[in-house]
Write a protein that holds these residues in place. Structure first.
Motif, PDB file in Angstrom:
ATOM      1  N   ASP B 166      -5.730   0.297  -8.932  1.00  0.00           N
ATOM      2  CA  ASP B 166      -5.617  -0.551 -10.019  1.00  0.00           C
ATOM      3  C   ASP B 166      -6.380   1.073 -10.451  1.00  0.00           C
ATOM      4  OD1 ASP B 166      -6.267  -2.927 -11.594  1.00  0.00           O
ATOM      5  OD2 ASP B 166      -7.611  -1.093 -12.788  1.00  0.00           O
ATOM      6  N   HIS B 167      -4.731   1.565 -11.986  1.00  0.00           N
ATOM      7  CA  HIS B 167      -5.602   2.708 -12.976  1.00  0.00           C
ATOM      8  C   HIS B 167      -6.721   2.907 -13.155  1.00  0.00           C
ATOM      9  CE1 HIS B 167      -1.515   3.642 -13.867  1.00  0.00           C
ATOM     10  NE2 HIS B 167      -1.534   3.830 -12.625  1.00  0.00           N
ATOM     11  N   ASP B 168      -7.791   1.599 -13.436  1.00  0.00           N
ATOM     12  CA  ASP B 168      -9.448   1.700 -14.087  1.00  0.00           C
ATOM     13  C   ASP B 168     -10.227   2.159 -12.479  1.00  0.00           C
ATOM     14  OD1 ASP B 168      -9.105   1.511 -16.770  1.00  0.00           O
ATOM     15  OD2 ASP B 168      -9.217  -0.440 -15.808  1.00  0.00           O
ATOM     16  N   VAL B 169      -9.675   2.188 -11.126  1.00  0.00           N
ATOM     17  CA  VAL B 169     -10.093   2.463  -9.914  1.00  0.00           C
ATOM     18  C   VAL B 169      -9.820   3.756  -9.599  1.00  0.00           C
ATOM     19  CG1 VAL B 169     -11.190   1.969  -7.466  1.00  0.00           C
ATOM     20  CG2 VAL B 169     -10.605   0.324  -9.176  1.00  0.00           C
ATOM     21  N   LEU B 170      -8.333   4.162  -9.172  1.00  0.00           N
ATOM     22  CA  LEU B 170      -8.440   4.750  -8.017  1.00  0.00           C
ATOM     23  C   LEU B 170      -9.140   5.702  -7.292  1.00  0.00           C
ATOM     24  CD1 LEU B 170      -6.325   6.400 -11.221  1.00  0.00           C
ATOM     25  CD2 LEU B 170      -5.159   5.183  -9.571  1.00  0.00           C
ATOM     26  N   LEU B 171      -9.704   4.928  -6.419  1.00  0.00           N
ATOM     27  CA  LEU B 171     -10.273   5.457  -5.325  1.00  0.00           C
ATOM     28  C   LEU B 171     -10.311   4.990  -3.599  1.00  0.00           C
ATOM     29  CD1 LEU B 171     -14.081   4.922  -7.462  1.00  0.00           C
ATOM     30  CD2 LEU B 171     -12.588   7.024  -6.392  1.00  0.00           C
ATOM     31  N   PRO B 172     -10.781   5.549  -3.370  1.00  0.00           N
ATOM     32  CA  PRO B 172      -9.603   5.014  -2.022  1.00  0.00           C
ATOM     33  C   PRO B 172     -10.934   4.397  -1.020  1.00  0.00           C
ATOM     34  CG  PRO B 172     -11.084   7.511  -2.057  1.00  0.00           C
ATOM     35  CD  PRO B 172     -10.656   7.379  -2.759  1.00  0.00           C
ATOM     36  N   ILE B 173     -10.639   2.994   0.007  1.00  0.00           N
ATOM     37  CA  ILE B 173     -10.944   2.138   0.393  1.00  0.00           C
ATOM     38  C   ILE B 173     -11.055   1.980   2.092  1.00  0.00           C
ATOM     39  CG2 ILE B 173      -8.628   0.722   0.105  1.00  0.00           C
ATOM     40  CD1 ILE B 173     -10.721  -1.607  -0.913  1.00  0.00           C
ATOM     41  N   MET B 174     -12.375   1.906   2.499  1.00  0.00           N
ATOM     42  CA  MET B 174     -12.286   1.420   3.585  1.00  0.00           C
ATOM     43  C   MET B 174     -11.932   0.235   4.259  1.00  0.00           C
ATOM     44  SD  MET B 174     -14.837   4.288   4.872  1.00  0.00           S
ATOM     45  CE  MET B 174     -15.252   5.969   4.944  1.00  0.00           C
ATOM     46  N   VAL B 175     -11.151  -0.349   5.132  1.00  0.00           N
ATOM     47  CA  VAL B 175     -11.628  -1.817   5.021  1.00  0.00           C
ATOM     48  C   VAL B 175     -11.588  -1.679   6.647  1.00  0.00           C
ATOM     49  CG1 VAL B 175     -10.246  -4.045   5.792  1.00  0.00           C
ATOM     50  CG2 VAL B 175      -9.446  -2.416   3.911  1.00  0.00           C
ATOM     51  N   CYS B 176     -13.636  -2.046   7.068  1.00  0.00           N
ATOM     52  CA  CYS B 176     -14.045  -1.909   8.272  1.00  0.00           C
ATOM     53  C   CYS B 176     -13.681  -3.573   9.425  1.00  0.00           C
ATOM     54  CB  CYS B 176     -15.190  -1.627   8.147  1.00  0.00           C
ATOM     55  SG  CYS B 176     -15.452  -0.516   7.260  1.00  0.00           S
ATOM     56  N   ILE B 177     -13.752  -3.374  10.187  1.00  0.00           N
ATOM     57  CA  ILE B 177     -13.243  -3.798  11.059  1.00  0.00           C
ATOM     58  C   ILE B 177     -14.077  -3.668  12.637  1.00  0.00           C
ATOM     59  CG2 ILE B 177     -10.832  -5.104  10.555  1.00  0.00           C
ATOM     60  CD1 ILE B 177     -10.160  -3.404  13.309  1.00  0.00           C
ATOM     61  N   ASP B 178     -15.114  -4.940  13.019  1.00  0.00           N
ATOM     62  CA  ASP B 178     -15.621  -4.125  14.625  1.00  0.00           C
ATOM     63  C   ASP B 178     -15.096  -3.936  15.441  1.00  0.00           C
ATOM     64  OD1 ASP B 178     -17.959  -4.393  13.455  1.00  0.00           O
ATOM     65  OD2 ASP B 178     -18.547  -6.640  13.587  1.00  0.00           O
ATOM     66  N   GLY B 179     -15.048  -2.915  16.184  1.00  0.00           N
ATOM     67  CA  GLY B 179     -14.116  -2.599  17.353  1.00  0.00           C
ATOM     68  C   GLY B 179     -14.990  -2.842  18.504  1.00  0.00           C
ATOM     69  N   PHE B 180     -13.842  -3.537  19.312  1.00  0.00           N
ATOM     70  CA  PHE B 180     -13.406  -4.504  20.630  1.00  0.00           C
ATOM     71  C   PHE B 180     -13.332  -6.362  19.651  1.00  0.00           C
ATOM     72  CE2 PHE B 180     -13.543  -0.194  22.782  1.00  0.00           C
ATOM     73  CZ  PHE B 180     -12.356  -0.244  23.127  1.00  0.00           C
TER      74      PHE B 180
END
Lengths: 278, 401
Positions: B166-180
């Protein structure tokens, strides 16, 4: 079955933490042969135990060769950085025999920069690379040592890249001693490791090693026996043959010594410089 | 782009997928241009599955099997700078090695989607779950969202591109899931039709891509004169995230009937004690709360999803009438005034004239199991501390002392 008396014990056991055995290596893995080749070199050099040695390893199956199995000081570090840790260790305690044992993914991919710079400095340490041409521990991904065309989990239609020739790379970067053997040549490998341990300067022994679980299955190279047969068919270099340039292929991966020379060693050069300043 | 409409039930494909596979499928549908990654447990399967999609011609993505995570994030920044839609995935030491480039990605405003399969950091070497890795990247400028189920991981990955680009954001994003716990567990996942995802996301419209016909320079020197202004703009951008996030979720809900919010509340309205946690531990916490409710305890749960930007005001609003908030978190901030999650909450509540007590329990480091009894133990302790009127700043639960 008769119980073994201590005199019948395998020679390597005196250097191993028996409570850490059996090893975690898969059936058919070549790392056990590398363990024996290394420990035979240690025994042939007259060491009763591993005091005076310091082992450093990174991440991956090869890194498990010294840690936790060797009955000696072992520093198990992060992925790719074993040689960087070992450099600090050697400079702080130059009297120790510093040995890095790890895999191709650890030493040549993520840690490739440290490998060439340690060779350039010619720092007195021995690096043994168990090269299985793939990332074994994570289940068989393409590595910078994977042959062109090999199918792995991350190159399912064949690897488009060319592999490193690690022995030539390290020789060109300035190491004092470089040799390449395979798990099908345990005696030659052991003699090369012995020479490497006696070398004053950076020494590198690449041991091509079968990984039937990841490389064998993924690339259809077969089981451990098939791969040992393949290793036996590899050409052996003539003494003093020019190293030249070549891209490794499965048929033309030459074995033997690549470099055996004397040159200024890093910790000595450092000492000399400090003396000059003082 | 066509208007978003409800997807007919018959068009939804239902499969049993692991968290890793769910994310790989989401990435496949998001029409990623470039994906660069390095193998690391427990993330590896995402890239393996994706590489197979690429090899089978199911995606047009250029996949680069680089030689380290540092190179992975660097390649992502390069591709993103050229205007590509970009994704990667990592965990633990891999994220730590990306460190230098995380800040570049955020600061150069590259909307990269980065999946983290949360895993403990060395030493000693450990491949199991805790949140030390992504909490450590707290100040990098990445948006961070933590998910509880494979469905949520799939949905969040799709929404992540729309939020980030989105042009009002333009930032990288982490989507986190619990390992295993999530990355390797199979759950029921409803997958959207490919064209619905394509319509929802559209094609990335870069604002200022690298373009030889219109040359610009990215990331050069800005010293005492302009560096601060870049940071000021970055700060403004991340403050825009909640609004954009809500808009994207509303659109996604129209299409699927599913939305998750910046956090989930569970029986919090009349709760005396509210448990605050996130990721898969949130599921355990809700079951514990239900059981305690049956015994007459007034307890609720806030399951946080968005850790960056932290929804301070909204969370304060939800918990302000409780007597206590019991924080359960999988990270230790050695020597800190508090551990990461409790510290955020305490700061969020500071301005209130009357604040609930905040108790903090560090749980599950290095994948140590967190059974329901761990939550009950923390809950009972919190009740005790309420009676006494004081609580220690934090405690560790489920560890040999």
């Amino acid at each position: 079955m008769d119980t073994l008396t201590s005199s019948e014990k395998h020679f390597a056991l005196q250097y191993l933490r028996e409570e850490a055995l059996p090893s975690p290596f898969c059936p058919g893995c070549g790392n056990g042969i590398t363990v024996n080749a290394f420990l035979k070199a240690v025994k042939d050099l007259g060491h009763e135990d591993l005091s005076g040695f310091a082992f450093v390893s990174g991440i991956g199956c090869g890194a498990w060769i010294p840690s936790p199995h060797f009955k000696g000081d072992t520093l198990h570090t992060t992925h790719g950085r074993a040689i960087a840790f070992a450099t600090g260790l050697k400079v702080a305690r130059p009297e120790l025999k510093v040995v890095v044992i790890s895999g191709d993914g650890d030493l040549a991919a993520i840690g490739g920069n440290h490998l060439i710079h340690a060779a350039r400095r010619n720092i007195d340490m021995t690096v043994i690379c168990s090269n299985n041409f793939i990332y074994g521990m994570t289940g068989g991904q393409v590595a910078p040592t994977t042959f062109t065309g090999d199918r792995t989990t991350t190159s399912p239609y064949g690897n488009p890249e060319r592999p490193f020739d690690l022995a030539r790379l390290v020789a060109a970067a300035g190491a004092s001693y470089v040799a390449r053997w395979t798990t099908a040549h345990p005696n030659q490998a052991s003699r090369a490791i012995k020479k490497a341990l006696q070398t004053k300067g950076f020494s590198f022994v690449e041991i091509l090693s079968q990984c039937p679980t990841a490389y064998g299955r993924r690339t259809k190279a077969g089981d451990a026996v098939d791969m040992i047969q393949w290793f036996k068919s590899l050409p052996i270099r003539k003494r003093d043959e020019e190293a030249g340039y070549c891209v490794p292929t499965k048929q033309a991966h030459d074995l033997g010594e690549f470099v055996d020379r004397e040159d200024t060693e890093f910790t000595e050069a450092l000492k000399a410089m400090v003396r000059k300043v003082e | 782009m066509t208007a978003v409409k409800k997807i007919p039930k018959d068009d939804v494909v239902i499969e049993g997928l692991t968290g890793d596979a769910a994310i790989a499928h989401a990435l496949k549908q998001c029409d990623v241009d470039v994906l660069a990654a390095y193998p690391i447990t427990p993330q590896t399967i995402i890239v393996e599955d994706f590489q197979k999609f690429a090899a089978d011609g199911e995606v047009k993505t250029k996949v680069i099997p680089v030689e380290s995570e540092h190179s992975a994030m660097s390649a992502c920044v390069g591709a993103s700078a050229a205007g590509a839609r970009v994704a990667t995935a990592t965990a633990s030491a891999g994220l730590a090695l990306m460190w230098e480039i995380l800040y570049c990605a955020a600061s150069m405003r590259m909307p990269i989607v980065l999946t983290i399969a949360n895993r403990a950091l060395s030493a000693p070497i450990n491949i199991h779950n805790d949140h030390s890795d992504s909490y450590g990247a707290r100040d990098s400028g990445f948006i961070q969202i933590y998910t509880q189920s494979c469905q949520e991981a799939y949905d969040t990955t799709i929404m992540a591109f729309k939020i980030a680009e989105d042009h009002d954001v333009l930032l990288p994003i982490m989507v986190c899931i619990d390992g295993f716990i999530l990355s390797h567990n199979v759950e029921r996942v409803e997958m959207l039709p490919d064209d619905a995802v394509a319509d929802f996301l559209g094609i990335r419209e870069p604002v200022q891509p690298l373009d030889p016909n219109n040359p610009i320079t990215m990331g050069p020197l800005a010293l005492t004169d302009y560096y601060f202004e870049f940071k000021e703009q970055q700060d403004r951008a991340i403050k825009n995230v909640p609004d954009i996030f809500k808009r994207v979720e509303a659109e996604f809900e129209k299409m699927t009937g599913r939305s998750y919010g910046m956090f989930e509340t569970h029986k919090t309205e009349d709760a005396d004690i509210i448990i605050l946690t996130h990721s898969t531990a949130g599921g355990t916490a809700k079951v514990v709360a239900d059981t305690l409710r049956e015994q007459g305890e007034k307890v609720g749960v806030v399951r946080l999803r968005m850790f960056r930007p932290f929804p301070s005001e909204e969370i304060a609003e939800v918990v302000k009438n409780a007597k206590a908030v019991a924080v359960f978190e999988k990270c230790l901030s050695f020597g800190g005034a508090g551990n990461p999650l409790a510290m955020e909450l305490r700061t969020a509540l500071y301005h209130l004239a009357e604040r609930p007590m905040v108790t903090d329990f560090v749980i599950g480091l290095g994948g140590r199991d967190v059974p329901p009894t761990t939550f009950v133990e923390g809950y009972e302790k919190t009740k005790e501390y309420l009676k006494k009127g004081e609580a220690p700043s934090y405690e560790t639960l489920g560890v040999r002392k």
